[in-house]
Scaffold this motif. Structure first.
Motif, PDB file in Angstrom:
ATOM      1  N   GLY A  47       0.780  -1.228   0.000  1.00  0.00           N
ATOM      2  CA  GLY A  47       0.000   0.000   0.000  1.00  0.00           C
ATOM      3  C   GLY A  47       0.806   1.269   0.000  1.00  0.00           C
ATOM      4  O   GLY A  47       0.250   2.364  -0.204  1.00  0.00           O
ATOM      5  N   ASP A  48       2.128   1.171   0.221  1.00  0.00           N
ATOM      6  CA  ASP A  48       2.972   2.371   0.222  1.00  0.00           C
ATOM      7  C   ASP A  48       2.992   3.026  -1.157  1.00  0.00           C
ATOM      8  O   ASP A  48       2.827   2.369  -2.190  1.00  0.00           O
ATOM      9  N   THR A  49       3.232   4.326  -1.162  1.00  0.00           N
ATOM     10  CA  THR A  49       3.530   5.038  -2.408  1.00  0.00           C
ATOM     11  C   THR A  49       5.032   5.237  -2.475  1.00  0.00           C
ATOM     12  O   THR A  49       5.678   5.588  -1.475  1.00  0.00           O
ATOM     13  N   VAL A  50       5.607   5.008  -3.657  1.00  0.00           N
ATOM     14  CA  VAL A  50       7.066   4.989  -3.791  1.00  0.00           C
ATOM     15  C   VAL A  50       7.487   5.850  -4.970  1.00  0.00           C
ATOM     16  O   VAL A  50       6.929   5.743  -6.070  1.00  0.00           O
ATOM     17  N   LEU A  51       8.501   6.685  -4.728  1.00  0.00           N
ATOM     18  CA  LEU A  51       9.100   7.489  -5.781  1.00  0.00           C
ATOM     19  C   LEU A  51      10.548   7.043  -5.948  1.00  0.00           C
ATOM     20  O   LEU A  51      11.311   7.017  -4.986  1.00  0.00           O
ATOM     21  N   VAL A  52      10.917   6.703  -7.181  1.00  0.00           N
ATOM     22  CA  VAL A  52      12.287   6.303  -7.481  1.00  0.00           C
ATOM     23  C   VAL A  52      12.965   7.435  -8.241  1.00  0.00           C
ATOM     24  O   VAL A  52      12.476   7.861  -9.293  1.00  0.00           O
ATOM     25  N   LEU A  53      14.073   7.919  -7.709  1.00  0.00           N
ATOM     26  CA  LEU A  53      14.828   8.991  -8.343  1.00  0.00           C
ATOM     27  C   LEU A  53      15.981   8.363  -9.120  1.00  0.00           C
ATOM     28  O   LEU A  53      16.887   7.770  -8.531  1.00  0.00           O
ATOM     29  N   GLY A  54      15.935   8.466 -10.452  1.00  0.00           N
ATOM     30  CA  GLY A  54      16.975   7.882 -11.274  1.00  0.00           C
ATOM     31  C   GLY A  54      16.444   6.757 -12.143  1.00  0.00           C
ATOM     32  O   GLY A  54      15.778   5.845 -11.642  1.00  0.00           O
ATOM     33  N   SER A  55      16.734   6.829 -13.453  1.00  0.00           N
ATOM     34  CA  SER A  55      16.177   5.866 -14.397  1.00  0.00           C
ATOM     35  C   SER A  55      17.242   4.977 -15.028  1.00  0.00           C
ATOM     36  O   SER A  55      17.130   4.570 -16.177  1.00  0.00           O
ATOM     37  N   GLY A  56      18.291   4.679 -14.263  1.00  0.00           N
ATOM     38  CA  GLY A  56      19.260   3.686 -14.678  1.00  0.00           C
ATOM     39  C   GLY A  56      18.738   2.293 -14.365  1.00  0.00           C
ATOM     40  O   GLY A  56      17.598   2.126 -13.891  1.00  0.00           O
ATOM     41  N   PRO A  57      19.526   1.250 -14.596  1.00  0.00           N
ATOM     42  CA  PRO A  57      19.040  -0.116 -14.387  1.00  0.00           C
ATOM     43  C   PRO A  57      18.634  -0.407 -12.953  1.00  0.00           C
ATOM     44  O   PRO A  57      17.636  -1.102 -12.723  1.00  0.00           O
ATOM     45  N   ILE A  58      19.374   0.124 -11.979  1.00  0.00           N
ATOM     46  CA  ILE A  58      19.008  -0.127 -10.590  1.00  0.00           C
ATOM     47  C   ILE A  58      17.723   0.614 -10.233  1.00  0.00           C
ATOM     48  O   ILE A  58      16.840   0.069  -9.560  1.00  0.00           O
ATOM     49  N   GLY A  59      17.585   1.858 -10.697  1.00  0.00           N
ATOM     50  CA  GLY A  59      16.351   2.597 -10.439  1.00  0.00           C
ATOM     51  C   GLY A  59      15.140   1.924 -11.055  1.00  0.00           C
ATOM     52  O   GLY A  59      14.097   1.776 -10.406  1.00  0.00           O
ATOM     53  N   ILE A  60      15.259   1.511 -12.306  1.00  0.00           N
ATOM     54  CA  ILE A  60      14.128   0.856 -12.986  1.00  0.00           C
ATOM     55  C   ILE A  60      13.790  -0.457 -12.297  1.00  0.00           C
ATOM     56  O   ILE A  60      12.611  -0.763 -12.059  1.00  0.00           O
ATOM     57  N   ALA A  61      14.811  -1.239 -11.950  1.00  0.00           N
ATOM     58  CA  ALA A  61      14.566  -2.510 -11.268  1.00  0.00           C
ATOM     59  C   ALA A  61      13.941  -2.277  -9.893  1.00  0.00           C
ATOM     60  O   ALA A  61      13.035  -3.011  -9.482  1.00  0.00           O
ATOM     61  N   ALA A  62      14.410  -1.246  -9.172  1.00  0.00           N
ATOM     62  CA  ALA A  62      13.851  -0.950  -7.853  1.00  0.00           C
ATOM     63  C   ALA A  62      12.376  -0.586  -7.955  1.00  0.00           C
ATOM     64  O   ALA A  62      11.559  -0.985  -7.110  1.00  0.00           O
ATOM     65  N   ALA A  63      12.025   0.174  -8.982  1.00  0.00           N
ATOM     66  CA  ALA A  63      10.624   0.546  -9.172  1.00  0.00           C
ATOM     67  C   ALA A  63       9.762  -0.693  -9.418  1.00  0.00           C
ATOM     68  O   ALA A  63       8.677  -0.845  -8.845  1.00  0.00           O
ATOM     69  N   LYS A  64      10.242  -1.586 -10.264  1.00  0.00           N
ATOM     70  CA  LYS A  64       9.519  -2.826 -10.547  1.00  0.00           C
ATOM     71  C   LYS A  64       9.382  -3.676  -9.288  1.00  0.00           C
ATOM     72  O   LYS A  64       8.303  -4.206  -8.989  1.00  0.00           O
ATOM     73  N   LEU A  65      10.463  -3.802  -8.536  1.00  0.00           N
ATOM     74  CA  LEU A  65      10.442  -4.640  -7.342  1.00  0.00           C
ATOM     75  C   LEU A  65       9.576  -4.033  -6.245  1.00  0.00           C
ATOM     76  O   LEU A  65       8.912  -4.760  -5.497  1.00  0.00           O
ATOM     77  N   ALA A  66       9.553  -2.697  -6.141  1.00  0.00           N
ATOM     78  CA  ALA A  66       8.659  -2.056  -5.179  1.00  0.00           C
ATOM     79  C   ALA A  66       7.207  -2.389  -5.497  1.00  0.00           C
ATOM     80  O   ALA A  66       6.388  -2.633  -4.604  1.00  0.00           O
ATOM     81  N   LYS A  67       6.895  -2.427  -6.792  1.00  0.00           N
ATOM     82  CA  LYS A  67       5.539  -2.789  -7.214  1.00  0.00           C
ATOM     83  C   LYS A  67       5.243  -4.240  -6.854  1.00  0.00           C
ATOM     84  O   LYS A  67       4.161  -4.562  -6.345  1.00  0.00           O
ATOM     85  N   LEU A  68       6.214  -5.125  -7.081  1.00  0.00           N
ATOM     86  CA  LEU A  68       6.024  -6.533  -6.748  1.00  0.00           C
ATOM     87  C   LEU A  68       5.869  -6.739  -5.241  1.00  0.00           C
ATOM     88  O   LEU A  68       5.222  -7.690  -4.807  1.00  0.00           O
ATOM     89  N   MET A  69       6.462  -5.830  -4.445  1.00  0.00           N
ATOM     90  CA  MET A  69       6.359  -5.957  -2.996  1.00  0.00           C
ATOM     91  C   MET A  69       5.082  -5.343  -2.436  1.00  0.00           C
ATOM     92  O   MET A  69       4.884  -5.312  -1.227  1.00  0.00           O
ATOM     93  N   GLY A  70       4.224  -4.843  -3.325  1.00  0.00           N
ATOM     94  CA  GLY A  70       2.905  -4.408  -2.878  1.00  0.00           C
ATOM     95  C   GLY A  70       2.682  -2.922  -2.823  1.00  0.00           C
ATOM     96  O   GLY A  70       1.656  -2.466  -2.309  1.00  0.00           O
ATOM     97  N   ALA A  71       3.615  -2.115  -3.335  1.00  0.00           N
ATOM     98  CA  ALA A  71       3.393  -0.668  -3.354  1.00  0.00           C
ATOM     99  C   ALA A  71       2.175  -0.338  -4.213  1.00  0.00           C
ATOM    100  O   ALA A  71       1.935  -0.965  -5.247  1.00  0.00           O
TER     101      ALA A  71
END
Length: 347
Positions: A168-192
């Protein structure tokens, strides 16, 4: 064997060096794919803060993202056999201290990062030697391309865990490199509930949306505050993953977060952060945590890849042979507009 070795700033050469031989608990692996990372480029260019501090002795073989196959093993290796498909940790521990004996390799005080600081020879080479305890098997269903991306995905996962992203959290990822993009995807998979990514390159932001991120903010076209208001509305931002390396964005995070929010900083900044708004962090009960590492994160990433929930291959934007690594380093800078994850292909 051939290896691409860095001899100094902007000086990388493909040379012949001796192929290492495995001792009792070591495994010799043929590298099949190796990812090229921004850290590798920073070592090559001399911009890496640890290079400036003299902590990266030259010449050295970079490369900490790789996948390959077992070609030889020491007499006491029990878990791996020739032909096994594998990936390796980013650090090599001593194996003898208390922390190592209880499996806490990341806390080993004599740990050598692979291909970076005080390095264990990295994967920009035809073969890499690794202790058995730092290898994991790569399932047949996972491509070598994805295998070479396990490390950045694991680093991204660690940053999400450090930020304590909850359902249910809202998440903002700063940076669109591979780690940023992967972190955004994984945050979504973790329920954000809502995940947005911030960058300045349309190509990378579009890739992020195709990868499963909810929304993107191009700060070269839109003010960050306006984009956040449009995307998150009354919910605001609970957690931030700072993967840009921008000190300005790190400082801005204190003004963006909801009360009690958290920032996970996974980028390297190569400078001292000036004018950090510490009082705002204190007054708003915010948390700032550093996130450097991926040890312990490989297993969940490998499971996500095996089940088809995570496929990093769409982020690969260039393929080079080992002989082409010097040109690849030049391209890392010159093709930054469209560069996400270049890889070295050995076959």
């Amino acid at each position: 064997m051939k290896a691409a070795r860095i001899y100094g700033a902007n000086d990388i050469r493909v040379v012949e060096i001796e192929t290492p031989k495995p001792e009792d608990h070591e495994v010799l692996c043929k590298v099949v794919r190796a990812g090229m990372c921004g850290t590798d480029y920073a070592i090559y260019s001399g911009e890496f803060s640890f290079v400036k501090q003299g902590l990266v002795p030259m010449p050295m073989t970079p490369g900490h993202e790789w996948s390959g196959t077992v070609v030889a093993k020491g007499e006491k290796v029990t878990f791996f056999n020739e032909g096994d498909r594998v990936v390796g940790d980013t650090c090599v521990s001593c194996g003898h201290c208390y922390e190592c004996l209880i499996g806490q390799y990341g806390k080993c005080k004599k740990c050598q990062p692979v291909g970076t600081i005080n390095p264990w020879d990295g994967a920009y080479a035809e073969y890499i030697l690794m202790p058995e305890r730092h290898l994991m098997k790569l399932h047949d269903s996972i491509s070598f391309e994805n295998g070479a991306c396990v490390e950045p995905a694991a680093t991204a996962l660690y940053s999400v865990e450090i930020a304590d992203v909850k359902i249910g959290d809202t998440v903002l990822v700063l940076g669109s490199g591979p780690i940023g993009i992967a972190a955004a995807k994984l945050a979504k998979l973790m329920g954000a509930s809502i995940v947005a990514i911030v960058g300045r390159k349309d190509f990378k932001l579009q890739k992020s949306l195709e990868f499963g991120v909810d929304a993107a903010i191009n700060t070269s076209k839109t003010e960050l505050r306006d984009g956040i208001r449009d995307i998150f509305g009354r919910f605001g931002v609970d957690k931030i993953i700072e993967a840009s390396g921008s000190t300005a964005l790190l400082n801005e995070s204190a003004k963006i977060l909801n009360l009690g929010g958290a920032v996970s900083a996974v980028a390297f900044y190569e400078k001292t952060v000036q004018d950090f708004p510490i009082d705002e962090f204190v007054f708003n009960n915010l948390t700032l945590k550093g996130s450097a590492g991926s040890l312990g994160m490989y297993r969940p990433i490998l499971r996500l890849m095996e089940t088809g929930m995570l496929d990093m291959s769409s982020l690969i934007t260039g393929t080079y042979s080992l002989d082409e690594v010097p040109q690849a380093m030049v391209d890392m800078k010159e093709k930054n507009e469209t560069r996400i994850k270049p890889i070295i292909k050995f076959d």
